[in-house]
Write an enzyme that holds these catalytic residues in place. Structure first.
Site: not given
Ligand code: CP
Length: 308
Positions: A51-52, A101, A129, A80
């Site tokens: 999603r993100t 992320r 998040h 590396k």
């Molecule tokens: N909600 C969410 O962070 O989903 P993903 O891990 O698929 O990005």
């Protein structure tokens, strides 16, 4: 230049403006189709995501911009030994804005401190998040018409679930919110959050049974047990199906209670709940695109005039 590391980086007033912009985008998508023409978003994902990452990429493409990036640390020079600080200096030469992320708490913040472009924390370990929180808040505001005066139940892995920590931090700034934390003993909300709620005199309860709380909730935020953050597989297996929301449990809920989930789902919501009009988790994904479009525009300081 601004970054987004934590939902609290924006004031409540700034969030209101962001959500107003996201709502305008929802209803007037074509108006924003060229807003980021010539701009590039880099998605630097050292941890898996569906999603993100794709929501950010979709958001930038909807704005007429382009996307570059990697979806796996193993395919980047991190494998590396390159540091996040060096990587962001390099990415700053290629892109105008970066969503990152990382499995290590604080890594996006380190990147932001060395970056010459805006950096968005797209999830750092079990910590925060923020764009999921923006998504959650916009979903609640759009579907219930308000961000105040409700009882929210958060259910599942409240220890490792970073979306839960970010959402609680964000909601305490709105009036008359009451929390019910529903989790097994091993997966309770961290102490630092409980201390913060006590300091701010925010009402909350910690319970184990979901059924008992259902009739009292205006919102239910379900979460997945975070297998990747467990130290041993035995504990994960013992706890993974502790909660399963199904039709029978939904029968105990208020007529207009919304069910949210950041997704991915494993077993914690039975698929027979998906058709229930109160199930909002797939609509939530769509709101995530609108709010990320609004965020990209805001951090790049791009304004779209009415006549454009
Ligand atoms: N909600 C969410 O962070 O989903 P993903 O891990 O698929 O990005």
């Amino acid at each position: 230049m601004r970054h987004l590391m934590n939902p609290l980086d924006f004031t409540v007033e700034e969030l209101d403006s962001l959500f107003d912009l996201a709502t305008d985008i929802e209803h007037n998508m074509e108006k924003y189709a060229y807003a980021c023409q010539g701009k590039k978003l880099a998605t630097c994902f050292y941890e898996p995501s569906t999603r993100t990452r794709l929501s950010f990429e979709s958001a930038m493409l909807n704005l007429g911009g382009s996307v570059i990036g990697f979806s796996d640390a193993g395919s980047s020079s991190a494998s590396k030994g390159e540091s996040v600080s060096d990587t962001i200096r390099v990415i700053s030469c290629f892109a105008d804005i970066c969503a990152m992320r990382h499995p290590k708490e604080g890594a996006p913040m380190v990147a932001a401190s060395k970056s010459s472009i805006p950096v968005i924390n797209a999830g750092d370990g079990g910590h925060q998040h923020p764009t999921q929180t923006l998504t959650d808040l916009l979903t609640i505001r759009s579907l219930s018409g308000k961000l105040e005066n409700f009882t929210i139940g958060l259910c599942g892995d409240l220890k490792f679930g970073r979306t839960v920590h970010s959402l609680i931090n964000a909601l305490v700034r709105y009036p008359n919110i009451r929390f019910i934390f529903i989790s097994p003993e091993e997966l309770k909300v961290p102490d630092y959050i409980i201390e913060m709620l006590k300091e701010k005199d925010i009402p909350f309860e910690e319970v184990i049974r979901l059924e008992d709380s259902m009739p009292h909730l205006d919102l239910l935020y379900m979460t997945r047990v975070q297998r990747e953050r467990f130290f041993n597989e035995e504990d994960y297996i013992r706890l993974k199906d502790f909660y399963i929301l199904n039709k029978e449990k939904m029968n105990l809920a208020k007529e207009h209670m919304l069910v949210l989930h950041p997704l991915p789902r494993v077993n914690e919501i039975s698929v027979d709940v998906d058709e229930d009009p109160r199930a909002a988790y797939f609509k939530q994904v769509q709101y995530g695109v609108y709010v990320r479009m609004a965020l990209i525009l805001t951090l790049l300081e791009i304004q779209v005039d009415e006549e454009e």
